[in-house]
Design a protein around this motif. Structure first.
Motif, PDB file in Angstrom:
ATOM      1  N   UNK A  35       2.241 -10.554  -6.543  1.00 37.17           N
ATOM      2  CA  UNK A  35       2.741  -9.285  -5.995  1.00 37.17           C
ATOM      3  C   UNK A  35       1.764  -9.105  -4.732  1.00 37.17           C
ATOM      4  N   UNK A  36       2.447  -8.268  -3.262  1.00 36.77           N
ATOM      5  CA  UNK A  36       1.483  -7.557  -2.662  1.00 36.77           C
ATOM      6  C   UNK A  36       1.240  -5.923  -3.277  1.00 36.77           C
ATOM      7  N   UNK A  37       0.613  -5.435  -3.168  1.00 36.93           N
ATOM      8  CA  UNK A  37       0.376  -3.484  -3.806  1.00 36.93           C
ATOM      9  C   UNK A  37       1.065  -3.108  -2.949  1.00 36.93           C
ATOM     10  N   UNK A  38       2.249  -2.478  -3.578  1.00 38.36           N
ATOM     11  CA  UNK A  38       3.141  -1.433  -2.918  1.00 38.36           C
ATOM     12  C   UNK A  38       2.222  -0.114  -1.448  1.00 38.36           C
ATOM     13  N   UNK A  65       6.498   5.673 -20.700  1.00 40.09           N
ATOM     14  CA  UNK A  65       5.171   4.600 -22.139  1.00 40.09           C
ATOM     15  C   UNK A  65       5.198   3.127 -20.829  1.00 40.09           C
ATOM     16  N   UNK A  66       5.645   2.906 -20.044  1.00 40.75           N
ATOM     17  CA  UNK A  66       5.951   1.236 -19.226  1.00 40.75           C
ATOM     18  C   UNK A  66       4.668   1.601 -18.586  1.00 40.75           C
ATOM     19  N   UNK A  67       4.225  -0.594 -18.104  1.00 40.93           N
ATOM     20  CA  UNK A  67       3.606  -0.325 -17.980  1.00 40.93           C
ATOM     21  C   UNK A  67       3.344  -0.265 -16.312  1.00 40.93           C
ATOM     22  N   UNK A  68       2.534  -0.569 -16.187  1.00 40.84           N
ATOM     23  CA  UNK A  68       3.466  -1.158 -13.824  1.00 40.84           C
ATOM     24  C   UNK A  68       1.502  -1.984 -14.154  1.00 40.84           C
ATOM     25  N   UNK A  69       1.243  -3.026 -13.648  1.00 44.27           N
ATOM     26  CA  UNK A  69      -0.220  -3.317 -13.303  1.00 44.27           C
ATOM     27  C   UNK A  69      -0.319  -3.522 -11.915  1.00 44.27           C
ATOM     28  N   UNK A  70      -1.757  -3.447 -11.197  1.00 43.47           N
ATOM     29  CA  UNK A  70      -1.359  -4.101  -9.785  1.00 43.47           C
ATOM     30  C   UNK A  70      -2.848  -4.223  -9.294  1.00 43.47           C
ATOM     31  N   UNK A  71      -2.719  -5.935  -8.592  1.00 40.14           N
ATOM     32  CA  UNK A  71      -4.092  -6.028  -7.818  1.00 40.14           C
ATOM     33  C   UNK A  71      -4.393  -6.594  -6.746  1.00 40.14           C
ATOM     34  N   UNK A  80      -9.639 -15.841  -9.141  1.00 41.50           N
ATOM     35  CA  UNK A  80      -8.625 -14.930  -9.475  1.00 41.50           C
ATOM     36  C   UNK A  80      -7.623 -14.969  -9.160  1.00 41.50           C
ATOM     37  N   UNK A  81      -7.332 -14.987  -8.484  1.00 41.46           N
ATOM     38  CA  UNK A  81      -6.026 -14.679  -7.643  1.00 41.46           C
ATOM     39  C   UNK A  81      -4.920 -14.780  -8.626  1.00 41.46           C
ATOM     40  N   UNK A  82      -4.805 -15.774  -9.249  1.00 47.53           N
ATOM     41  CA  UNK A  82      -4.268 -16.357 -10.294  1.00 47.53           C
ATOM     42  C   UNK A  82      -3.736 -15.712 -11.722  1.00 47.53           C
ATOM     43  N   UNK A  83      -5.700 -15.582 -12.355  1.00 51.21           N
ATOM     44  CA  UNK A  83      -5.792 -14.721 -13.378  1.00 51.21           C
ATOM     45  C   UNK A  83      -5.187 -13.300 -13.168  1.00 51.21           C
ATOM     46  N   UNK A  84      -5.544 -12.862 -11.641  1.00 50.77           N
ATOM     47  CA  UNK A  84      -4.650 -11.730 -12.018  1.00 50.77           C
ATOM     48  C   UNK A  84      -2.899 -11.363 -11.963  1.00 50.77           C
ATOM     49  N   UNK A  85      -2.264 -12.827 -10.899  1.00 49.36           N
ATOM     50  CA  UNK A  85      -0.851 -12.970 -11.512  1.00 49.36           C
ATOM     51  C   UNK A  85      -0.299 -12.528 -12.371  1.00 49.36           C
ATOM     52  N   UNK A  86      -1.577 -14.021 -13.710  1.00 43.31           N
ATOM     53  CA  UNK A  86      -0.314 -14.140 -14.223  1.00 43.31           C
ATOM     54  C   UNK A  86      -0.567 -12.776 -15.346  1.00 43.31           C
ATOM     55  N   UNK A  87      -1.798 -11.805 -15.063  1.00 42.97           N
ATOM     56  CA  UNK A  87      -1.600 -10.380 -16.255  1.00 42.97           C
ATOM     57  C   UNK A  87      -0.836  -9.833 -15.333  1.00 42.97           C
ATOM     58  N   UNK A  88      -1.126  -9.453 -14.142  1.00 41.46           N
ATOM     59  CA  UNK A  88       0.266  -8.483 -13.047  1.00 41.46           C
ATOM     60  C   UNK A  88       1.792  -9.000 -13.637  1.00 41.46           C
ATOM     61  N   UNK A  89       2.101 -10.104 -13.850  1.00 40.24           N
ATOM     62  CA  UNK A  89       3.313 -10.561 -14.025  1.00 40.24           C
ATOM     63  C   UNK A  89       3.469 -10.193 -16.108  1.00 40.24           C
TER      64      UNK A  89
END
Length: 147
Positions: A35-38, A65-71, A80-89
């Protein structure tokens, strides 16, 4: 592997469900889904994950208490983008404790060790470690502020 929240376990199962010859293709699909960073994060300082061979920057936010990750990762670094996307999702929306409980070696459990070098997988381990540290820092600041 225990302590894997459902959405992350589903991603892991997606990788285990495809033949070895298609695992890299699946990783590249995740790369396209980062995802694009807001816009509201334009001025937020992202932390560089130096374990990654390509430049990747992450930040987390904890609300109720809910985490949001942005990359941020360049298109010319699809692994690298794929790994980041896996973690973001896989991490966004989890509770802080669910994120902290994820085993540090989770990336090696995706079943892609034949397709991706251990060095690249350590980059994803580095991303996960940064997220967990950022979440822990948030919890420490919240506890300190409440004292």
């Amino acid at each position: 592997m225990s302590n894997i929240p459902a959405q992350l376990a589903e991603i892991r199962e997606d990788f285990h469900a495809v033949p070895d010859a298609e695992k890299l293709t699946l990783l590249l699909e995740f790369s396209d889904e980062l995802p694009e960073v807001p816009e509201q994060y334009a001025d937020v300082e992202f932390e560089q994950v130096i374990e990654c061979q390509s430049p990747v920057f992450i930040t987390t936010e904890v609300v109720d208490d809910r985490v949001k990750m942005f990359a941020k990762a360049p298109p010319e670094a699809p692994t690298t983008r794929g790994f980041a996307s896996i973690l973001v999702q896989g991490l966004s929306g989890l509770t802080t404790q669910e994120v902290l409980d994820i085993p540090a070696d989770f990336p090696f459990d995706l079943g892609i060790t034949k397709q991706v070098s251990p060095l690249r997988l350590r980059g994803m381990v580095g991303m996960l470690g940064r997220v967990k540290r950022q979440v822990q820092e948030h919890l420490s600041h919240t506890t300190a502020a409440a004292s």
